[in-house]
Design a protein around this motif. Structure first.
Motif, PDB file in Angstrom:
ATOM      1  N   ASP A 334       0.826  -1.348  -0.021  1.00 51.81           N
ATOM      2  CA  ASP A 334       0.084  -0.142  -0.051  1.00 51.81           C
ATOM      3  C   ASP A 334       0.832   1.170   0.077  1.00 51.81           C
ATOM      4  O   ASP A 334       0.487   2.302   0.428  1.00 51.81           O
ATOM      5  CB  ASP A 334      -0.988  -0.083   1.294  1.00 51.81           C
ATOM      6  N   GLY A 335       2.042   1.131  -0.690  1.00 49.05           N
ATOM      7  CA  GLY A 335       2.839   2.446  -0.850  1.00 49.05           C
ATOM      8  C   GLY A 335       3.677   2.527   0.310  1.00 49.05           C
ATOM      9  O   GLY A 335       4.562   3.507   0.381  1.00 49.05           O
ATOM     10  N   LEU A 336       3.888   1.506   1.276  1.00 52.00           N
ATOM     11  CA  LEU A 336       4.733   1.586   2.427  1.00 52.00           C
ATOM     12  C   LEU A 336       5.886   0.981   2.222  1.00 52.00           C
ATOM     13  O   LEU A 336       6.938   0.737   3.382  1.00 52.00           O
ATOM     14  CB  LEU A 336       4.028   1.104   3.708  1.00 52.00           C
ATOM     15  N   CYS A 337       6.328   0.288   1.234  1.00 55.94           N
ATOM     16  CA  CYS A 337       7.659  -0.475   0.698  1.00 55.94           C
ATOM     17  C   CYS A 337       8.719   0.344   0.848  1.00 55.94           C
ATOM     18  O   CYS A 337       9.506   0.075   1.739  1.00 55.94           O
ATOM     19  CB  CYS A 337       7.471  -1.325  -0.346  1.00 55.94           C
ATOM     20  N   GLY A 338       8.916   1.338   0.002  1.00 56.96           N
ATOM     21  CA  GLY A 338      10.181   2.291   0.106  1.00 56.96           C
ATOM     22  C   GLY A 338      11.189   1.710  -0.727  1.00 56.96           C
ATOM     23  O   GLY A 338      12.106   2.442  -0.779  1.00 56.96           O
ATOM     24  N   ARG A 339      11.147   0.605  -1.199  1.00 54.71           N
ATOM     25  CA  ARG A 339      12.633  -0.009  -1.832  1.00 54.71           C
ATOM     26  C   ARG A 339      12.285   0.796  -3.225  1.00 54.71           C
ATOM     27  O   ARG A 339      11.197   1.033  -3.753  1.00 54.71           O
ATOM     28  CB  ARG A 339      12.550  -1.329  -1.907  1.00 54.71           C
ATOM     29  N   PRO A 340      13.589   0.641  -4.128  1.00 53.41           N
ATOM     30  CA  PRO A 340      13.714   1.076  -5.189  1.00 53.41           C
ATOM     31  C   PRO A 340      12.857   0.201  -6.226  1.00 53.41           C
ATOM     32  O   PRO A 340      12.856  -1.076  -6.053  1.00 53.41           O
ATOM     33  CB  PRO A 340      15.047   1.076  -5.583  1.00 53.41           C
ATOM     34  N   ARG A 341      12.179   0.771  -7.293  1.00 52.00           N
ATOM     35  CA  ARG A 341      11.510  -0.155  -8.229  1.00 52.00           C
ATOM     36  C   ARG A 341      12.471  -0.902  -9.070  1.00 52.00           C
ATOM     37  O   ARG A 341      13.436  -0.610  -9.337  1.00 52.00           O
ATOM     38  CB  ARG A 341      10.421   0.749  -9.079  1.00 52.00           C
ATOM     39  N   ARG A 342      11.780  -1.998  -9.595  1.00 51.09           N
ATOM     40  CA  ARG A 342      12.391  -2.975 -10.518  1.00 51.09           C
ATOM     41  C   ARG A 342      12.153  -2.229 -11.970  1.00 51.09           C
ATOM     42  O   ARG A 342      11.213  -1.574 -12.241  1.00 51.09           O
ATOM     43  CB  ARG A 342      11.755  -4.392 -10.702  1.00 51.09           C
ATOM     44  N   PRO A 343      13.229  -2.219 -12.915  1.00 55.81           N
ATOM     45  CA  PRO A 343      13.091  -1.803 -14.112  1.00 55.81           C
ATOM     46  C   PRO A 343      12.026  -2.158 -14.891  1.00 55.81           C
ATOM     47  O   PRO A 343      11.599  -3.521 -14.881  1.00 55.81           O
ATOM     48  CB  PRO A 343      14.329  -2.120 -14.821  1.00 55.81           C
ATOM     49  N   GLY A 344      11.015  -1.220 -15.415  1.00 57.34           N
ATOM     50  CA  GLY A 344       9.710  -1.845 -16.107  1.00 57.34           C
ATOM     51  C   GLY A 344       8.758  -2.102 -15.172  1.00 57.34           C
ATOM     52  O   GLY A 344       7.820  -2.570 -15.804  1.00 57.34           O
ATOM     53  N   SER A 345       8.672  -1.870 -13.771  1.00 56.72           N
ATOM     54  CA  SER A 345       7.574  -2.624 -13.020  1.00 56.72           C
ATOM     55  C   SER A 345       7.620  -1.320 -11.840  1.00 56.72           C
ATOM     56  O   SER A 345       8.261  -0.585 -11.525  1.00 56.72           O
ATOM     57  CB  SER A 345       8.006  -3.742 -12.399  1.00 56.72           C
ATOM     58  N   PRO A 346       6.188  -1.305 -11.454  1.00 54.77           N
ATOM     59  CA  PRO A 346       5.804  -0.501 -10.515  1.00 54.77           C
ATOM     60  C   PRO A 346       6.270  -0.838  -8.919  1.00 54.77           C
ATOM     61  O   PRO A 346       6.011  -0.379  -8.086  1.00 54.77           O
ATOM     62  CB  PRO A 346       4.346  -0.119 -10.261  1.00 54.77           C
ATOM     63  N   PHE A 347       6.684  -2.330  -8.970  1.00 55.27           N
ATOM     64  CA  PHE A 347       7.028  -2.778  -7.749  1.00 55.27           C
ATOM     65  C   PHE A 347       8.575  -3.185  -7.659  1.00 55.27           C
ATOM     66  O   PHE A 347       9.390  -3.183  -8.665  1.00 55.27           O
ATOM     67  CB  PHE A 347       6.382  -4.215  -7.551  1.00 55.27           C
ATOM     68  N   CYS A 348       9.042  -3.409  -6.538  1.00 50.70           N
ATOM     69  CA  CYS A 348      10.495  -3.847  -6.275  1.00 50.70           C
ATOM     70  C   CYS A 348      10.618  -5.206  -6.541  1.00 50.70           C
ATOM     71  O   CYS A 348       9.711  -5.967  -6.697  1.00 50.70           O
ATOM     72  CB  CYS A 348      10.938  -3.470  -4.747  1.00 50.70           C
ATOM     73  N   TRP A 349      11.935  -5.807  -6.570  1.00 53.31           N
ATOM     74  CA  TRP A 349      12.017  -7.217  -6.727  1.00 53.31           C
ATOM     75  C   TRP A 349      11.479  -8.122  -5.613  1.00 53.31           C
ATOM     76  O   TRP A 349      10.806  -9.004  -5.970  1.00 53.31           O
ATOM     77  CB  TRP A 349      13.645  -7.521  -6.707  1.00 53.31           C
ATOM     78  N   GLU A 350      11.485  -7.761  -4.751  1.00 53.98           N
ATOM     79  CA  GLU A 350      10.860  -8.401  -3.520  1.00 53.98           C
ATOM     80  C   GLU A 350       9.326  -8.417  -3.606  1.00 53.98           C
ATOM     81  O   GLU A 350       8.599  -9.479  -3.445  1.00 53.98           O
ATOM     82  CB  GLU A 350      11.197  -8.153  -1.916  1.00 53.98           C
ATOM     83  N   CYS A 351       8.730  -7.176  -3.869  1.00 47.74           N
ATOM     84  CA  CYS A 351       7.130  -7.331  -3.848  1.00 47.74           C
ATOM     85  C   CYS A 351       6.667  -8.247  -5.295  1.00 47.74           C
ATOM     86  O   CYS A 351       5.688  -8.678  -5.061  1.00 47.74           O
ATOM     87  CB  CYS A 351       6.571  -6.098  -3.983  1.00 47.74           C
ATOM     88  N   SER A 352       7.627  -7.918  -6.457  1.00 52.54           N
ATOM     89  CA  SER A 352       7.229  -8.639  -7.671  1.00 52.54           C
ATOM     90  C   SER A 352       7.129 -10.318  -7.365  1.00 52.54           C
ATOM     91  O   SER A 352       6.383 -10.693  -7.680  1.00 52.54           O
ATOM     92  CB  SER A 352       8.314  -8.359  -8.678  1.00 52.54           C
ATOM     93  N   SER A 353       8.453 -10.609  -6.600  1.00 50.25           N
ATOM     94  CA  SER A 353       8.407 -11.887  -6.248  1.00 50.25           C
ATOM     95  C   SER A 353       7.229 -12.564  -5.542  1.00 50.25           C
ATOM     96  O   SER A 353       6.412 -13.609  -5.805  1.00 50.25           O
ATOM     97  CB  SER A 353       9.461 -12.426  -5.469  1.00 50.25           C
ATOM     98  N   VAL A 354       6.676 -11.676  -4.501  1.00 48.96           N
ATOM     99  CA  VAL A 354       5.520 -11.977  -3.675  1.00 48.96           C
ATOM    100  C   VAL A 354       4.542 -12.086  -4.464  1.00 48.96           C
ATOM    101  O   VAL A 354       3.509 -13.017  -4.250  1.00 48.96           O
ATOM    102  CB  VAL A 354       5.316 -11.245  -2.588  1.00 48.96           C
ATOM    103  N   PHE A 355       3.930 -11.077  -5.305  1.00 47.24           N
ATOM    104  CA  PHE A 355       2.889 -10.853  -6.012  1.00 47.24           C
ATOM    105  C   PHE A 355       2.942 -12.122  -7.403  1.00 47.24           C
ATOM    106  O   PHE A 355       1.739 -12.729  -7.507  1.00 47.24           O
ATOM    107  CB  PHE A 355       2.819  -9.694  -6.683  1.00 47.24           C
ATOM    108  N   GLY A 356       3.971 -12.388  -7.628  1.00 48.30           N
ATOM    109  CA  GLY A 356       4.068 -13.440  -8.566  1.00 48.30           C
ATOM    110  C   GLY A 356       3.848 -15.010  -7.933  1.00 48.30           C
ATOM    111  O   GLY A 356       2.933 -15.570  -8.585  1.00 48.30           O
ATOM    112  N   ALA A 357       4.223 -15.099  -6.801  1.00 48.91           N
ATOM    113  CA  ALA A 357       3.915 -16.321  -6.230  1.00 48.91           C
ATOM    114  C   ALA A 357       2.416 -16.418  -5.792  1.00 48.91           C
ATOM    115  O   ALA A 357       1.675 -17.509  -5.926  1.00 48.91           O
ATOM    116  CB  ALA A 357       5.004 -16.702  -4.830  1.00 48.91           C
TER     117      ALA A 357
END
Length: 368
Positions: A334-357
């Motif tokens: 909800d916008g509280l992560c604060g980590r840098p985004r992954r290139p071409g994605s609005p999420f960071c690597w960790e959040c992307s892996s969580v959403f992908g799983a």
């Protein structure tokens, strides 16, 4: 996070709490952790000074090291925390290939046994110097309790302790039948007061201090209390806060500024602390910040930035900082992560892996 929680060779709970606070904001390989010391102290439930000492000991033992400071470059320099890397051993990772794939996506070399060797075990805790030694026994108490005064057989001087009677009798207790030269007078002035000032001044003071000898801070607090009785201080509280106000006046604060600090906000309702505690907290909070006359103005027409012995701070455009964070920080949690985004994605690597799983699990359940 699991390594810091269960397997890190720490000495005590304080080190583990500081290490877990760093791991909570780091990547899965332990890099780019930069929470502030205040945040670490809040998570580990310790004092910020303790956090500073524990960071030094963890660095000296090789559990953490200073990382790439560019990871926090988007934070203004005057409040930018230091970036640390958690040196998690290569042998601890059960899925090191996945971690190395993540590092390659971030442009970093893979982990190896040479770059992340095993850590030495934690040194033994210091034991008490008196451990195992018998404690001294307390001296035995005499029979009976309370003050015991033997009777004095002296008719001319000293005190007497008559016997007999009960708790309501007027004949019990010490009696002074005279005063004698051996008994000092009861109105002897205190040693800290000069004999010539030991007389009562007639204004309620018994320590020889006249109104003309009040410090500037006490005079200012008394004048504020005269105009606004709800902020009136007396006694020891007036003396202590007068010292604080005097020091702030010497640092460059003006009486009008100090009055605004003390009375600018009304007392909280209901009042759960003493007025002295409220005034002390407001003065302490104001004293942490620089003197108002020492703060630099922005480069605008009609204002000039003048430096003082307290130094100046760089003027920060908060709107530009907020825009940069909205464009470059992860939208996860909800916008509280604060980590840098992954290139071409609005999420960071960790959040992307969580959403992908989560998406894979949902698809698998729908297919089944």
């Amino acid at each position: 996070m699991l390594w810091a929680m269960k397997n890190a060779p720490v000495i005590d709970a304080e080190e583990r709490g500081v290490l877990m606070a760093l791991a909570e904001s780091a990547w899965s390989d332990g890099t780019d952790a930069f929470p502030s010391k205040k945040t670490i102290a809040h998570i580990a439930v310790v004092d910020p000074k303790t956090v500073q000492r524990r960071l030094r000991t963890l660095t000296a033992r090789g559990l953490i090291a200073e990382g790439n400071q560019k990871a926090a470059a988007y934070i203004p320099s005057w409040c930018r925390p230091k970036v640390y890397d958690l040196l998690i051993p290569y042998s601890w990772y059960p899925d090191v290939e996945q971690v190395n794939a993540e590092r390659r996506g971030r442009g970093k070399p893979p982990l190896t046994r040479d770059s992340r060797p095993d850590l030495a075990p934690a040194p033994p805790r210091k034991t008490r110097a008196d451990k195992g030694k018998p404690r001294r026994k307390k001296p035995s108490q005499p029979e009976g309790r309370g003050l015991q005064v033997p009777p004095v057989d002296n008719e001319d001087r000293g005190t007497t302790s008559p016997r007999g009677g009960d708790c309501k009798s007027l004949t019990r207790g010490l009696q002074d039948p005279q005063p004698s030269p051996d008994n000092p007078p009861q109105d002897t002035p205190r040693p800290s007061v000069r004999p010539e000032d030991a007389q009562s001044t007639g204004n309620g003071r018994t320590d020889g201090e006249s109104a003309s000898e009040l410090s500037p801070g006490v005079q200012l607090l008394l004048s504020i209390g005269a105009r606004k009785p709800q902020f009136l201080l007396t006694g020891r509280t007036l003396t202590d806060q007068g010292l604080m106000v005097t020091g702030m006046l010497l640092e460059g604060w003006t009486p009008a500024q100090l009055e605004q600090v003390i009375t600018g906000r009304p007392l909280p309702q209901p009042v759960r602390k003493t007025v002295g505690a409220i005034v002390s907290g407001r003065l302490r909070d104001a004293n942490v910040s620089p003197t108002p006359s020492a703060v630099a103005f922005p480069d605008q027409e009609g204002h000039t930035a003048t430096g003082t012995s307290h130094g100046t701070r760089e003027w920060i455009d908060q709107g530009a900082v907020d825009t940069y964070r909205e464009e470059n920080e992860c939208d996860g949690r909800d916008g509280l992560c604060g980590r840098p985004r992954r290139p071409g994605s609005p999420f960071c690597w960790e959040c992307s892996s969580v959403f992908g799983a989560a998406a894979f699990t949902q698809f698998h359940n729908a297919a089944g």
